[in-house]
Design an enzyme around this catalytic site. Structure first.
Site, PDB file in Angstrom:
ATOM      1  N   ASP A  20       0.815  -1.216   0.000  1.00 13.39           N
ATOM      2  CA  ASP A  20       0.000   0.000   0.000  1.00 13.39           C
ATOM      3  C   ASP A  20       0.848   1.264   0.000  1.00 13.39           C
ATOM      4  OD1 ASP A  20       0.958  -0.457   2.563  1.00 13.39           O
ATOM      5  OD2 ASP A  20      -0.988  -0.861   3.440  1.00 13.39           O
ATOM      6  N   ASP A  28      -7.344  -3.296  14.549  1.00 13.11           N
ATOM      7  CA  ASP A  28      -8.733  -3.688  14.259  1.00 13.11           C
ATOM      8  C   ASP A  28      -8.815  -4.876  13.302  1.00 13.11           C
ATOM      9  OD1 ASP A  28      -7.830  -2.571  11.923  1.00 13.11           O
ATOM     10  OD2 ASP A  28      -9.315  -0.968  11.835  1.00 13.11           O
ATOM     11  N   HIS A  74      -7.154  -5.110  10.370  1.00 12.95           N
ATOM     12  CA  HIS A  74      -6.964  -4.831   8.941  1.00 12.95           C
ATOM     13  C   HIS A  74      -5.637  -5.389   8.446  1.00 12.95           C
ATOM     14  CE1 HIS A  74      -5.038  -0.789  10.145  1.00 12.95           C
ATOM     15  NE2 HIS A  74      -4.145  -1.293   9.319  1.00 12.95           N
ATOM     16  N   GLU A 129      -9.580  -1.942   5.465  1.00  9.00           N
ATOM     17  CA  GLU A 129     -10.242  -1.657   6.733  1.00  9.00           C
ATOM     18  C   GLU A 129     -11.432  -2.595   6.932  1.00  9.00           C
ATOM     19  OE1 GLU A 129      -8.766   0.076   8.742  1.00  9.00           O
ATOM     20  OE2 GLU A 129      -8.217   2.082   8.084  1.00  9.00           O
TER      21      GLU A 129
HETATM   22  C1  GLP Z   1      -0.549   0.053   8.588  1.00  8.51           C
HETATM   23  C2  GLP Z   1      -0.159  -0.747   7.376  1.00  8.51           C
HETATM   24  C3  GLP Z   1      -0.365  -2.222   7.612  1.00  8.51           C
HETATM   25  C4  GLP Z   1       0.293  -2.629   8.919  1.00  8.51           C
HETATM   26  C5  GLP Z   1      -0.328  -1.845  10.059  1.00  8.51           C
HETATM   27  C6  GLP Z   1       0.242  -2.223  11.411  1.00  8.51           C
HETATM   28  O1  GLP Z   1      -1.913   0.215   8.697  1.00  8.51           O
HETATM   29  N1  GLP Z   1      -0.884  -0.355   6.215  1.00  8.51           N
HETATM   30  O2  GLP Z   1       0.192  -2.952   6.530  1.00  8.51           O
HETATM   31  O3  GLP Z   1       0.106  -4.009   9.118  1.00  8.51           O
HETATM   32  O4  GLP Z   1      -0.059  -0.471   9.806  1.00  8.51           O
HETATM   33  O5  GLP Z   1       1.465  -1.600  11.596  1.00  8.51           O
HETATM   34  P1  GLP Z   1       2.420  -1.781  12.840  1.00  8.51           P
HETATM   35  O6  GLP Z   1       3.304  -2.920  12.479  1.00  8.51           O
HETATM   36  O7  GLP Z   1       3.154  -0.494  12.921  1.00  8.51           O
HETATM   37  O8  GLP Z   1       1.577  -2.055  14.020  1.00  8.51           O
END
Ligand code: GLP
Length: 263
Positions: A67, A136, A138, A143
């Protein structure tokens, strides 16, 4: 689904790096799906170490990131392109033109999303997709409520996701409100999936992903549909799992029998 419970975040990182390195060693022309966020940073650090010490080459690897924020230029300090260059690509021997991240400031976002899907197809599809998980549930920026068959598209970010990711920005106001993200269908097309999660803040999401009902309300539960998924979690992220003892036993059996049990 294979569920591997590790003692702490550094063991999760080492496990993930080994899996990615094994994939590249087995198939030097691998197509890797990559993730951003705080969780993969340790795994990327380990992977760079393996590249240096074992001389594992990434010269023929192609990568696709999950993304990118809409509106950020590739060289914006908070773009996922910048994140990947800094945390991984600039430390490997991979040519940058073999690394793909959606273009968040494309003039035509719909065309960019379609082109991203086409590029993945032309590369032969993703061999191994690395994922983190949002609090959550995702995956990428899919989402809750995302279609289980969704493809790469623009998604509006939930306020909680923006709050969770605000630590990477100077202020909350600067966190973009939308992102281009691979869809759940895109992710499920990968040949194998490796999801990593650490910390208590992920415990509920991990329990839902592994043991909850299949539901668009918890996008990571869609991974239950895929035949080759490994969840690697630390003790804190595993703390909501009802069948943790079974998963531990299953891993011991796997090593004893030296076969791939647990999917
Ligand atoms: C963002 C990214 C996800 C990732 C999430 C959790 O939303 N788009 O791909 O899994 O963050 O990130 P973290 O590893 O910082 O908790």
């Amino acid at each position: 689904m294979r569920i591997v419970i590790q003692s702490d975040a550094s063991a999760v990182a080492a496990f993930a790096a080994r899996e990615i390195a094994n994939q590249v060693a087995y198939k030097p022309h691998s197509c890797l799906g990559l993730a951003t966020g705080g969780t993969p940073v340790g795994a990327y650090r380990e992977l760079i170490q393996i590249h240096r010490t074992s001389h594992l080459s990434f010269a023929n690897v192609t990568t696709f990131n999950l993304d990118e924020y809409v509106g950020l230029t590739a060289n914006h300090p908070c773009s996922y392109r910048t994140f990947m260059n800094e945390h991984l690509f600039s430390h490997l021997d991979i040519p940058l033109n073999q690394t793909f991240v959606p273009i968040g400031d494309a003039s035509d976002l719909v065309t960019e999303c379609i082109a991203y899907e086409e590029r993945i197809g032309l590369a032969g599809g993703i061999d191994l997709q690395l994922l983190g998980i949002g609090s959550d549930g995702h995956i990428a920026f899919n989402e809750p409520g995302s279609s289980l068959g969704s493809r790469t598209r623009v998604k509006t970010l939930l306020q909680q996701t923006r709050i969770d990711n605000a630590r990477f920005f100077d202020s909350m106001d600067l966190v973009p409100t939308s992102a281009i993200t691979m869809g759940i269908g895109t992710i499920l097309d990968s040949k194998a999936i490796l999801l990593i999660a650490c910390g208590e803040g992920k415990a509920e999401a991990i329990a839902g992903a592994a043991e909850g009902p299949l539901s668009a309300s918890l996008p990571a539960s869609s991974l239950q549909m895929h035949p080759c998924v490994t969840l690697v979690v630390d003790e804190s992220a595993a703390s909501g799992l009802m069948r943790a003892d079974y998963y531990r036993m299953s891993e011991r059996e796997r090593h004893r029998l030296e076969v791939g049990t647990g999917q």
